[in-house]
Design a protein around this motif. Structure first.
Motif, PDB file in Angstrom:
ATOM      1  N   MET A   1      -7.709  -7.749  -4.936  1.00  0.00           N
ATOM      2  CA  MET A   1      -7.590  -6.449  -4.279  1.00  0.00           C
ATOM      3  C   MET A   1      -6.344  -6.459  -3.397  1.00  0.00           C
ATOM      4  SD  MET A   1     -10.388  -4.700  -1.838  1.00  0.00           S
ATOM      5  CE  MET A   1     -10.116  -3.149  -1.130  1.00  0.00           C
ATOM      6  N   THR A   2      -5.501  -5.470  -3.557  1.00  0.00           N
ATOM      7  CA  THR A   2      -4.274  -5.366  -2.783  1.00  0.00           C
ATOM      8  C   THR A   2      -4.550  -4.613  -1.499  1.00  0.00           C
ATOM      9  OG1 THR A   2      -3.145  -5.154  -4.893  1.00  0.00           O
ATOM     10  CG2 THR A   2      -1.855  -4.749  -2.923  1.00  0.00           C
ATOM     11  N   ARG A   3      -4.081  -5.179  -0.394  1.00  0.00           N
ATOM     12  CA  ARG A   3      -4.255  -4.509   0.897  1.00  0.00           C
ATOM     13  C   ARG A   3      -2.956  -3.811   1.267  1.00  0.00           C
ATOM     14  NH1 ARG A   3      -7.811  -7.494   5.193  1.00  0.00           N
ATOM     15  NH2 ARG A   3      -6.618  -5.984   6.339  1.00  0.00           N
ATOM     16  N   THR A   4      -3.067  -2.598   1.742  1.00  0.00           N
ATOM     17  CA  THR A   4      -1.875  -1.895   2.202  1.00  0.00           C
ATOM     18  C   THR A   4      -1.664  -2.232   3.672  1.00  0.00           C
ATOM     19  OG1 THR A   4      -3.171   0.057   2.777  1.00  0.00           O
ATOM     20  CG2 THR A   4      -2.186   0.004   0.571  1.00  0.00           C
ATOM     21  N   PRO A   6      -1.260  -1.793   7.596  1.00  0.00           N
ATOM     22  CA  PRO A   6      -1.888  -0.849   8.532  1.00  0.00           C
ATOM     23  C   PRO A   6      -0.908   0.262   8.896  1.00  0.00           C
ATOM     24  CG  PRO A   6      -2.015  -3.115   9.358  1.00  0.00           C
ATOM     25  CD  PRO A   6      -1.158  -3.132   8.127  1.00  0.00           C
TER      26      PRO A   6
END
Length: 119
Positions: A1-4, A6
């Motif tokens: 899962m790719t986190r963007t 903040p």
């Protein structure tokens, strides 16, 4: 899962992009109307290579868009709200500078030598 990143980090990057006097001046000019590169050069008074570099930064950030008309390249803002942002910044700075001017006046008044007593 790719986190963007903040939102605060994205905002910091956005303001970093704005953190150059030439880029701010270009954005102010483009807030008024579309400009050809030759017009920007005359107004900003920097070397053509330097202006080109700063325009590239603004293009990569999707803050400006270029269009070619013959041999001329014209730039415009991608979002008219940039003009509002610059106006808000101007208002904030005006308030800050007014406060500093008052402080300076107070300091100068308190540093003034007292008048000698009347004879």
């Amino acid at each position: 899962m790719t986190r963007t990143a903040p939102l605060y980090q994205l905002k910091a990057e956005f303001f970093k992009t704005l953190g150059h006097p030439v880029r701010i001046r270009v954005l102010e000019l483009l807030s008024l109307r579309e400009h050809a590169v030759s017009e920007l050069l005359a107004e900003v008074a920097v070397e053509p290579a330097h202006l080109s570099q700063q325009l590239a930064v603004l293009r990569r950030a999707n803050l400006v868009v270029a269009r070619r008309e013959g041999s001329a390249v014209h730039y415009s803002l991608t979002d008219p709200r940039m003009a509002e942002l610059l106006a808000v910044a101007r208002g904030i700075l005006s308030g800050v500078l007014a406060g500093q001017a008052e402080l300076l006046a107070d300091l100068q008044a308190s540093a003034a030598p007292e008048a000698p007593p009347a004879a």
